[in-house]
Motif scaffolding. Sequence first.
Motif, PDB file in Angstrom:
ATOM      1  N   GLN A 182      -3.617  -2.430  -2.949  1.00 26.38           N
ATOM      2  CA  GLN A 182      -2.904  -2.993  -1.797  1.00 26.38           C
ATOM      3  C   GLN A 182      -1.462  -2.516  -1.760  1.00 26.38           C
ATOM      4  O   GLN A 182      -0.936  -2.169  -0.702  1.00 26.38           O
ATOM      5  CB  GLN A 182      -2.943  -4.519  -1.842  1.00 26.38           C
ATOM      6  CG  GLN A 182      -4.315  -5.104  -1.602  1.00 26.38           C
ATOM      7  CD  GLN A 182      -4.317  -6.598  -1.835  1.00 26.38           C
ATOM      8  OE1 GLN A 182      -3.814  -7.080  -2.858  1.00 26.38           O
ATOM      9  NE2 GLN A 182      -4.895  -7.337  -0.895  1.00 26.38           N
ATOM     10  N   GLU A 183      -0.810  -2.526  -2.910  1.00 21.41           N
ATOM     11  CA  GLU A 183       0.576  -2.068  -2.977  1.00 21.41           C
ATOM     12  C   GLU A 183       0.662  -0.584  -2.640  1.00 21.41           C
ATOM     13  O   GLU A 183       1.575  -0.150  -1.927  1.00 21.41           O
ATOM     14  CB  GLU A 183       1.157  -2.352  -4.367  1.00 21.41           C
ATOM     15  CG  GLU A 183       1.354  -3.834  -4.639  1.00 21.41           C
ATOM     16  CD  GLU A 183       1.643  -4.152  -6.094  1.00 21.41           C
ATOM     17  OE1 GLU A 183       2.328  -5.150  -6.341  1.00 21.41           O
ATOM     18  OE2 GLU A 183       1.180  -3.409  -6.982  1.00 21.41           O
ATOM     19  N   LYS A 184      -0.287   0.206  -3.137  1.00 23.40           N
ATOM     20  CA  LYS A 184      -0.327   1.639  -2.850  1.00 23.40           C
ATOM     21  C   LYS A 184      -0.474   1.891  -1.351  1.00 23.40           C
ATOM     22  O   LYS A 184       0.207   2.734  -0.785  1.00 23.40           O
ATOM     23  CB  LYS A 184      -1.481   2.290  -3.621  1.00 23.40           C
ATOM     24  CG  LYS A 184      -1.750   3.730  -3.281  1.00 23.40           C
ATOM     25  CD  LYS A 184      -0.937   4.666  -4.140  1.00 23.40           C
ATOM     26  CE  LYS A 184      -1.373   6.108  -4.003  1.00 23.40           C
ATOM     27  NZ  LYS A 184      -0.939   6.749  -2.773  1.00 23.40           N
ATOM     28  N   GLU A 185      -1.366   1.132  -0.709  1.00 25.77           N
ATOM     29  CA  GLU A 185      -1.555   1.278   0.735  1.00 25.77           C
ATOM     30  C   GLU A 185      -0.269   0.958   1.496  1.00 25.77           C
ATOM     31  O   GLU A 185       0.089   1.663   2.438  1.00 25.77           O
ATOM     32  CB  GLU A 185      -2.690   0.373   1.220  1.00 25.77           C
ATOM     33  CG  GLU A 185      -4.066   0.859   0.825  1.00 25.77           C
ATOM     34  CD  GLU A 185      -5.168  -0.101   1.227  1.00 25.77           C
ATOM     35  OE1 GLU A 185      -4.915  -0.999   2.076  1.00 25.77           O
ATOM     36  OE2 GLU A 185      -6.283   0.027   0.692  1.00 25.77           O
ATOM     37  N   LEU A 186       0.408  -0.117   1.083  1.00 24.12           N
ATOM     38  CA  LEU A 186       1.680  -0.465   1.736  1.00 24.12           C
ATOM     39  C   LEU A 186       2.732   0.608   1.496  1.00 24.12           C
ATOM     40  O   LEU A 186       3.471   0.981   2.419  1.00 24.12           O
ATOM     41  CB  LEU A 186       2.189  -1.814   1.235  1.00 24.12           C
ATOM     42  CG  LEU A 186       1.696  -3.018   1.998  1.00 24.12           C
ATOM     43  CD1 LEU A 186       2.136  -4.294   1.325  1.00 24.12           C
ATOM     44  CD2 LEU A 186       2.156  -2.994   3.436  1.00 24.12           C
ATOM     45  N   LEU A 187       2.807   1.096   0.273  1.00 20.57           N
ATOM     46  CA  LEU A 187       3.776   2.162  -0.009  1.00 20.57           C
ATOM     47  C   LEU A 187       3.482   3.400   0.832  1.00 20.57           C
ATOM     48  O   LEU A 187       4.408   4.034   1.352  1.00 20.57           O
ATOM     49  CB  LEU A 187       3.771   2.513  -1.500  1.00 20.57           C
ATOM     50  CG  LEU A 187       4.434   1.502  -2.426  1.00 20.57           C
ATOM     51  CD1 LEU A 187       4.197   1.884  -3.880  1.00 20.57           C
ATOM     52  CD2 LEU A 187       5.918   1.391  -2.140  1.00 20.57           C
TER      53      LEU A 187
END
Length: 140
Positions: free
Chosen positions: A35-40
């Motif tokens: 999820q964090e990777k997608e947001l980044l």
Amino acid sequence: MSFTDLYGNSEHRRNLAHFAAMATLAASDGVIDEQEKELLDRFALKLNISVEEYKEVMKPTNKYPIEPPIDSEKRLERLYDLFTIIFADSVIDDEEMVLLRKYAIGLGYSTETADKIIKRSVKIFSGKIDFEDYSYLLKR
């Protein structure tokens, strides 16, 4: 050689520093989840971060200074972005809170103001706002 080539685009430098701050927050628990990777990835597109810059920022040895925007609305938007990345995994831990406070102060907020904004933002992002705040947000 143009002036921009000589000194770089200051807006892009600020965007890169902001992206680096979000990446640092995402990695503060030792791992960047999906999820964090997608947001980044989304923020990289939004902030015009190149693939090379993205890879450079993701290296643990890289440190970028926070370059606070002059405009207060822009500073609040940057802080909002940081909350978005933190709450990507629906949890805010102590290390993220410490980093978030540091970044809020780095963005130009006083210690007292940073603490107030962070406290209210955590309530909003975690869904734990009282009716008065809820009503205010809906009427805005």
